[in-house]
Design a protein around this motif. Structure first.
Motif, mmCIF file in Angstrom:
data_model
loop_
_atom_site.group_PDB
_atom_site.id
_atom_site.type_symbol
_atom_site.label_atom_id
_atom_site.label_comp_id
_atom_site.label_asym_id
_atom_site.label_seq_id
_atom_site.Cartn_x
_atom_site.Cartn_y
_atom_site.Cartn_z
ATOM 1 N N LEU A 241 0.838 -1.207 0.000
ATOM 2 C CA LEU A 241 0.000 0.000 0.000
ATOM 3 C C LEU A 241 0.872 1.257 0.000
ATOM 4 O O LEU A 241 0.581 2.225 -0.721
ATOM 5 N N ARG A 242 1.939 1.237 0.807
ATOM 6 C CA ARG A 242 2.854 2.386 0.826
ATOM 7 C C ARG A 242 3.521 2.590 -0.523
ATOM 8 O O ARG A 242 3.852 3.728 -0.895
ATOM 9 N N ALA A 243 3.703 1.507 -1.257
ATOM 10 C CA ALA A 243 4.341 1.606 -2.580
ATOM 11 C C ALA A 243 3.391 2.160 -3.638
ATOM 12 O O ALA A 243 3.796 2.369 -4.785
ATOM 13 N N GLY A 244 2.136 2.396 -3.245
ATOM 14 C CA GLY A 244 1.198 3.036 -4.162
ATOM 15 C C GLY A 244 0.220 2.105 -4.839
ATOM 16 O O GLY A 244 -0.578 2.548 -5.685
ATOM 17 N N HIS A 245 0.217 0.827 -4.497
ATOM 18 C CA HIS A 245 -0.726 -0.109 -5.105
ATOM 19 C C HIS A 245 -2.087 0.033 -4.432
ATOM 20 O O HIS A 245 -2.181 0.118 -3.206
ATOM 21 N N THR A 246 -3.140 0.038 -5.243
ATOM 22 C CA THR A 246 -4.477 0.330 -4.718
ATOM 23 C C THR A 246 -5.487 -0.791 -4.934
ATOM 24 O O THR A 246 -6.599 -0.715 -4.427
ATOM 25 N N GLU A 247 -5.118 -1.813 -5.712
ATOM 26 C CA GLU A 247 -6.007 -2.953 -5.957
ATOM 27 C C GLU A 247 -5.235 -4.213 -5.586
ATOM 28 O O GLU A 247 -4.379 -4.681 -6.341
ATOM 29 N N LEU A 248 -5.540 -4.758 -4.413
ATOM 30 C CA LEU A 248 -4.765 -5.887 -3.914
ATOM 31 C C LEU A 248 -5.668 -7.044 -3.515
ATOM 32 O O LEU A 248 -6.806 -6.844 -3.081
ATOM 33 N N ALA A 249 -5.143 -8.244 -3.672
ATOM 34 C CA ALA A 249 -5.807 -9.459 -3.192
ATOM 35 C C ALA A 249 -4.926 -10.110 -2.155
ATOM 36 O O ALA A 249 -3.707 -10.175 -2.315
ATOM 37 N N LEU A 250 -5.546 -10.578 -1.092
ATOM 38 C CA LEU A 250 -4.853 -11.337 -0.056
ATOM 39 C C LEU A 250 -5.401 -12.756 -0.156
ATOM 40 O O LEU A 250 -6.534 -13.034 0.265
#
Length: 289
Positions: A241-250
């Protein structure tokens, strides 16, 4: 991902399957889960379903909790592969080092291979690691290495044997309280006209019921198996998230997801916005393989 990592994953997952599924047949009452059995009009189980739950924060960043089932129908994994293509990052579980060196072959691998073949034939299903395409640049390992896992268990004075005994004790207590016994469930399989489908139903019920046990292994006190691995995964999520990614799956085992839910909502200020259900196993008609 190295071949040795895949093999070691299979060993661990088969051990966890025996540890976390077979003792669970005696559980009667479960809390809300990210795995469920859907029913037909007659009230009979027709499918095992797994949740994909979406969370969003005030900045508009989205995190999907994608429930993993380690054996399922091929079209379930194909549907996941299609969805995974739409994320900036897919954070996945696997205790080990995906880039690790090859290790000397172990006789246990041969046993695992036999068990895999037997499970696939017995259930008419496929294995997660054979179907999900992990070798993609946006897939990020979000779990402990085997060394980290062992060290953390030692620091907490835990062991896999101790965890197994804890789960076994809970299953015995549940059976004593009047839940259906594992022997009774085995008898259901043996007397069924279609033993494959009966076997799948028994295991599916156990997978749903495992939520009761995972609750005992999660939370602040928790365990290395659930709590510590979830903390490690969320540290990786924070970094992405800090790296700027806004669409993530866990992408984690469904038993991990209630703890993730509590932490995302309570500690990270995310709000759950929707839940979808994907069919992992079908009962009755022959499944798609």
């Amino acid at each position: 991902m190295s071949d040795m990592f895949r093999k070691s994953f299979r060993i661990r997952q088969l051990l966890l399957w025996l540890l976390l599924v077979w003792p669970l047949a005696a559980v009667a009452q479960v809390s809300e889960s990210f795995v469920r059995l859907s029913e037909n009009a007659d009230g009979k189980p027709q499918a095992l379903e797994v949740a994909i739950a979406r969370y969003q924060d005030r900045q508009g960043r989205r995190v999907d909790l994608v429930g993993a089932i380690h054996v399922a129908e091929r079209d379930f994994y194909q549907a996941l592969n299609q969805r995974f293509a739409g994320y900036d990052r897919v954070l996945y579980e696997l205790v080990g080092d995906p880039d690790g060196e090859e290790l000397p072959a172990s006789p246990a691998l041969a046993v695992v291979g036999l068990m895999q073949g037997g499970m696939k034939e017995a259930l008419g299903l496929t294995f997660q690691l054979d179907e999900v395409d992990y070798d993609q640049p946006h897939f990020v390992h979000a779990d402990m290495t085997a060394r980290e896992f062992g060290q953390r268990m030692a620091e907490r004075n835990e062991s896999m044997f101790g965890t197994m005994m804890q789960l076994w004790a809970m299953s015995v207590a549940a059976e004593a309280s009047g839940a259906q016994s594992s022997n009774a469930m085995l008898l259901r399989v043996l007397l069924a006209s279609d033993r494959r489908q009966a076997f799948k139903r028994v295991l599916a019920e156990s997978l749903v019921d495992q939520q009761f046990f995972f609750e005992a292994l999660s939370g602040d006190g928790g365990s290395t198996l659930i709590t510590e691995r979830n903390i490690k995964a969320l540290e990786v999520l924070e970094a992405e998230l800090r790296a700027g990614h806004t669409e993530l799956a866990l992408f984690y085992g469904a038993g991990h997801l209630p703890d993730f839910h509590r932490r995302l909502v309570g500690e990270y200020d995310f709000e759950q916005t929707r839940v979808e259900w994907l069919t992992a196993w079908r009962f009755g008609a022959e499944s798609s393989r």
